[in-house]
Design a protein around this motif. Sequence first.
Motif, PDB file in Angstrom:
ATOM      1  N   HIS A  47       0.862  -1.124  -0.056  1.00 18.08           N
ATOM      2  CA  HIS A  47       0.089  -0.011   0.112  1.00 18.08           C
ATOM      3  C   HIS A  47       1.070   1.210  -0.070  1.00 18.08           C
ATOM      4  CE1 HIS A  47      -3.709  -2.334   1.330  1.00 18.08           C
ATOM      5  NE2 HIS A  47      -2.577  -3.255   1.534  1.00 18.08           N
ATOM      6  N   ILE A  48       0.921   1.927  -1.196  1.00 16.06           N
ATOM      7  CA  ILE A  48       1.766   3.196  -1.178  1.00 16.06           C
ATOM      8  C   ILE A  48       0.851   4.582  -0.860  1.00 16.06           C
ATOM      9  CG2 ILE A  48       3.342   4.331  -2.689  1.00 16.06           C
ATOM     10  CD1 ILE A  48       3.595   1.824  -4.388  1.00 16.06           C
ATOM     11  N   ASP A  49       1.240   5.246   0.222  1.00 19.81           N
ATOM     12  CA  ASP A  49       0.733   6.338   0.456  1.00 19.81           C
ATOM     13  C   ASP A  49       1.666   7.476  -0.158  1.00 19.81           C
ATOM     14  OD1 ASP A  49      -0.575   8.514   1.446  1.00 19.81           O
ATOM     15  OD2 ASP A  49       0.072   8.145   3.717  1.00 19.81           O
ATOM     16  N   THR A  50       0.913   7.951  -1.354  1.00 19.13           N
ATOM     17  CA  THR A  50       1.389   8.950  -2.177  1.00 19.13           C
ATOM     18  C   THR A  50       1.729  10.421  -1.541  1.00 19.13           C
ATOM     19  OG1 THR A  50      -0.583   9.786  -3.185  1.00 19.13           O
ATOM     20  CG2 THR A  50       0.590   7.747  -4.080  1.00 19.13           C
ATOM     21  N   GLY A  51       1.249  10.501  -0.430  1.00 15.96           N
ATOM     22  CA  GLY A  51       0.995  11.950   0.247  1.00 15.96           C
ATOM     23  C   GLY A  51      -0.083  12.959  -0.536  1.00 15.96           C
ATOM     24  N   GLN A  52      -0.689  12.548  -1.516  1.00 14.70           N
ATOM     25  CA  GLN A  52      -1.328  13.536  -2.339  1.00 14.70           C
ATOM     26  C   GLN A  52      -2.928  13.219  -2.096  1.00 14.70           C
ATOM     27  OE1 GLN A  52      -0.240  14.356  -6.371  1.00 14.70           O
ATOM     28  NE2 GLN A  52       1.885  13.344  -5.807  1.00 14.70           N
ATOM     29  N   MET A  53      -3.870  14.281  -2.472  1.00 17.99           N
ATOM     30  CA  MET A  53      -5.258  13.817  -2.259  1.00 17.99           C
ATOM     31  C   MET A  53      -6.022  14.022  -3.674  1.00 17.99           C
ATOM     32  SD  MET A  53      -5.070  13.923   1.191  1.00 17.99           S
ATOM     33  CE  MET A  53      -6.770  14.207   1.881  1.00 17.99           C
ATOM     34  N   THR A  54      -7.247  13.796  -3.398  1.00 19.54           N
ATOM     35  CA  THR A  54      -8.316  13.837  -4.666  1.00 19.54           C
ATOM     36  C   THR A  54      -9.507  13.788  -4.022  1.00 19.54           C
ATOM     37  OG1 THR A  54      -8.992  12.750  -6.652  1.00 19.54           O
ATOM     38  CG2 THR A  54      -8.584  11.170  -4.793  1.00 19.54           C
ATOM     39  N   SER A  55     -10.277  14.722  -4.802  1.00 17.43           N
ATOM     40  CA  SER A  55     -11.799  15.036  -4.330  1.00 17.43           C
ATOM     41  C   SER A  55     -12.770  14.023  -4.934  1.00 17.43           C
ATOM     42  CB  SER A  55     -12.140  16.318  -4.916  1.00 17.43           C
ATOM     43  OG  SER A  55     -13.636  16.747  -4.594  1.00 17.43           O
ATOM     44  N   VAL A  56     -13.511  13.332  -3.968  1.00 16.09           N
ATOM     45  CA  VAL A  56     -14.356  12.405  -4.225  1.00 16.09           C
ATOM     46  C   VAL A  56     -15.785  12.741  -3.736  1.00 16.09           C
ATOM     47  CG1 VAL A  56     -12.858  10.506  -4.206  1.00 16.09           C
ATOM     48  CG2 VAL A  56     -13.855  11.059  -2.126  1.00 16.09           C
ATOM     49  N   ALA A  57     -16.732  12.184  -4.353  1.00 14.15           N
ATOM     50  CA  ALA A  57     -18.208  12.233  -3.814  1.00 14.15           C
ATOM     51  C   ALA A  57     -18.562  11.336  -2.564  1.00 14.15           C
ATOM     52  CB  ALA A  57     -19.228  11.832  -4.886  1.00 14.15           C
ATOM     53  N   VAL A  58     -19.262  12.221  -1.682  1.00 18.48           N
ATOM     54  CA  VAL A  58     -19.580  11.548  -0.155  1.00 18.48           C
ATOM     55  C   VAL A  58     -21.163  11.911   0.145  1.00 18.48           C
ATOM     56  CG1 VAL A  58     -17.131  11.668   0.565  1.00 18.48           C
ATOM     57  CG2 VAL A  58     -18.671  13.366   0.966  1.00 18.48           C
ATOM     58  N   LEU A  59     -21.478  10.897   1.188  1.00 19.55           N
ATOM     59  CA  LEU A  59     -22.776  11.190   1.992  1.00 19.55           C
ATOM     60  C   LEU A  59     -22.591  10.871   3.385  1.00 19.55           C
ATOM     61  CD1 LEU A  59     -25.319   9.596  -0.771  1.00 19.55           C
ATOM     62  CD2 LEU A  59     -25.164  12.000  -0.061  1.00 19.55           C
ATOM     63  N   PRO A  60     -23.348  11.483   4.042  1.00 22.57           N
ATOM     64  CA  PRO A  60     -23.406  11.075   5.510  1.00 22.57           C
ATOM     65  C   PRO A  60     -23.324   9.632   5.719  1.00 22.57           C
ATOM     66  CG  PRO A  60     -24.504  13.117   5.314  1.00 22.57           C
ATOM     67  CD  PRO A  60     -24.323  12.599   3.940  1.00 22.57           C
ATOM     68  N   THR A  61     -22.693   8.899   6.503  1.00 16.71           N
ATOM     69  CA  THR A  61     -22.695   7.559   6.710  1.00 16.71           C
ATOM     70  C   THR A  61     -24.055   7.301   7.285  1.00 16.71           C
ATOM     71  OG1 THR A  61     -20.246   7.339   7.081  1.00 16.71           O
ATOM     72  CG2 THR A  61     -21.401   5.583   7.803  1.00 16.71           C
ATOM     73  N   VAL A  62     -24.734   8.230   7.963  1.00 17.71           N
ATOM     74  CA  VAL A  62     -26.192   7.601   8.798  1.00 17.71           C
ATOM     75  C   VAL A  62     -27.085   7.547   7.548  1.00 17.71           C
ATOM     76  CG1 VAL A  62     -25.279   8.683  10.988  1.00 17.71           C
ATOM     77  CG2 VAL A  62     -26.308  10.077   9.131  1.00 17.71           C
ATOM     78  N   SER A  63     -26.821   8.129   6.307  1.00 16.48           N
ATOM     79  CA  SER A  63     -27.971   8.018   5.344  1.00 16.48           C
ATOM     80  C   SER A  63     -27.926   6.693   4.591  1.00 16.48           C
ATOM     81  CB  SER A  63     -27.704   9.290   4.232  1.00 16.48           C
ATOM     82  OG  SER A  63     -26.566   9.176   3.560  1.00 16.48           O
ATOM     83  N   ILE A  64     -26.895   5.820   4.891  1.00 11.98           N
ATOM     84  CA  ILE A  64     -26.758   4.602   4.174  1.00 11.98           C
ATOM     85  C   ILE A  64     -27.120   3.340   4.813  1.00 11.98           C
ATOM     86  CG2 ILE A  64     -24.981   3.522   2.829  1.00 11.98           C
ATOM     87  CD1 ILE A  64     -23.133   5.988   2.404  1.00 11.98           C
ATOM     88  N   PHE A  65     -27.885   2.515   4.232  1.00 12.46           N
ATOM     89  CA  PHE A  65     -28.406   1.181   4.917  1.00 12.46           C
ATOM     90  C   PHE A  65     -28.080  -0.003   4.085  1.00 12.46           C
ATOM     91  CE2 PHE A  65     -31.911   2.857   2.739  1.00 12.46           C
ATOM     92  CZ  PHE A  65     -32.742   1.831   2.305  1.00 12.46           C
ATOM     93  N   HIS A  66     -28.032  -1.167   4.542  1.00  9.98           N
ATOM     94  CA  HIS A  66     -27.570  -2.300   3.970  1.00  9.98           C
ATOM     95  C   HIS A  66     -28.829  -3.459   4.146  1.00  9.98           C
ATOM     96  CE1 HIS A  66     -23.609  -0.306   3.706  1.00  9.98           C
ATOM     97  NE2 HIS A  66     -23.889   0.065   5.152  1.00  9.98           N
ATOM     98  N   ASP A  67     -28.700  -4.197   2.827  1.00  6.32           N
ATOM     99  CA  ASP A  67     -29.383  -5.565   2.930  1.00  6.32           C
ATOM    100  C   ASP A  67     -28.581  -6.578   3.497  1.00  6.32           C
ATOM    101  OD1 ASP A  67     -28.328  -6.278   0.890  1.00  6.32           O
ATOM    102  OD2 ASP A  67     -29.747  -6.035  -0.477  1.00  6.32           O
ATOM    103  N   GLU A  68     -29.464  -7.763   3.590  1.00  8.04           N
ATOM    104  CA  GLU A  68     -28.864  -8.932   4.008  1.00  8.04           C
ATOM    105  C   GLU A  68     -27.632  -9.534   3.288  1.00  8.04           C
ATOM    106  OE1 GLU A  68     -31.999 -11.793   4.680  1.00  8.04           O
ATOM    107  OE2 GLU A  68     -32.529 -10.769   6.518  1.00  8.04           O
ATOM    108  N   GLN A  69     -27.681  -9.137   1.792  1.00  8.83           N
ATOM    109  CA  GLN A  69     -26.892  -9.314   0.863  1.00  8.83           C
ATOM    110  C   GLN A  69     -25.512  -8.398   0.834  1.00  8.83           C
ATOM    111  OE1 GLN A  69     -30.256  -9.577  -0.062  1.00  8.83           O
ATOM    112  NE2 GLN A  69     -30.052 -11.545   0.571  1.00  8.83           N
TER     113      GLN A  69
END
Length: 366
Positions: free
Chosen positions: A287-309
């Motif tokens: 795992h190479i930590d390049t020290g650089q950043m990139t912008s990604v799309a995100v949502l609050p974790t509380v808004s996400i739910f999961h099914d049994e699969q």
Amino acid sequence: MKNLIQKYRQYIVPTMLLVIMVLAIGYHLLPDSYWNQYFIPEAPAQVTVVSLGSANKPIRLLRTGSTAKSSNIPVNTEYSGSLSEIYVIEGQAVKAGQPLVKLEASAGEGPSVNTPASGVSAQIQNQYENALKDFNRYQALYEQGAVSRRQLENANARLKEAEANLGNGRKMSATLQGTATIVAPIDGIVTGLAAGSGTTVQAGQQLLVLGGGQDIEVVVQLAQADLYLVHLGTEVVIALPGQTMTGQTASIDPVVEADQISSFLAHIKLMDKPAAVLTPGMSIGVHIDTGQMTSVAVLPTVSIFHDEQGRSFIYAAVHDKAVRQEITVGEALGEFTEITSPMAQDTMVITSNVDELKNGSTIVIR
């Protein structure tokens, strides 16, 4: 009509009692959701919503490498003399061609003529330095797409010719005349720096080592595009069964196939003492930590739910309804989660009472 009622009166009362009994039994046997669905209107759920956001995510390269015998390159002096200048320190990352030490001729070894680079003529030395600068410049331009591969190959050919002339010039000069600057033959990290300023050294004596300085190192293949992110000294996490180790990129060498550079090999120095289980030829996760950043799309974790699969979902607020949508997610970033599937920027995602909703629930946005 009165006659009709009187005629069937004896049947009306029992029938009404029967209907009441059936309803009473049904009320106890059928679930509340059934009666709520048909007889009790659903109260709108009060919810909060957010739109798709963004966050900075560290850029990490995940590669599969292998363990190998460490490829340390010793740097020796060709002449006897006294070290007048030490340009590097232990653990420093250096580039090929970078000055390492300056050597002064010992007394009685000839007149004090300022002849750089191991006693060869100034013309040959200048030709080599110019060829090296041109090659490094063309390589940087090629990586940016500004020059063709043919131009890079021509610069490499001129460098090899200058290196050959430099080597021949060194062989012809048996005695150091004046001063010599010893440069790094490859990119690497300085280890084993045994001599200090003012130290007298003999021809053939080892001054330092470039590389990892250990018996075992990790080698990982990189593409040309990876060189924008991985440099000498870049930190690396090495995944072993049940543990991790830290490392540092000690050198990066080109892989030449059919007279062309096809890829690069990064040699990783282990910062911790190598585990006893490491032997040459093992496949290993890097795992190479390049020290650089990139912008990604995100949502609050509380808004996400999961099914049994294990599938991931969100509820989108569409008019006055909660509409379930399947999504794919990436890394957790604090209180947010990376969203890797396409999503419209204006999607309003429900962030509260998610567990109480179902697809199509009536909602009111607070």
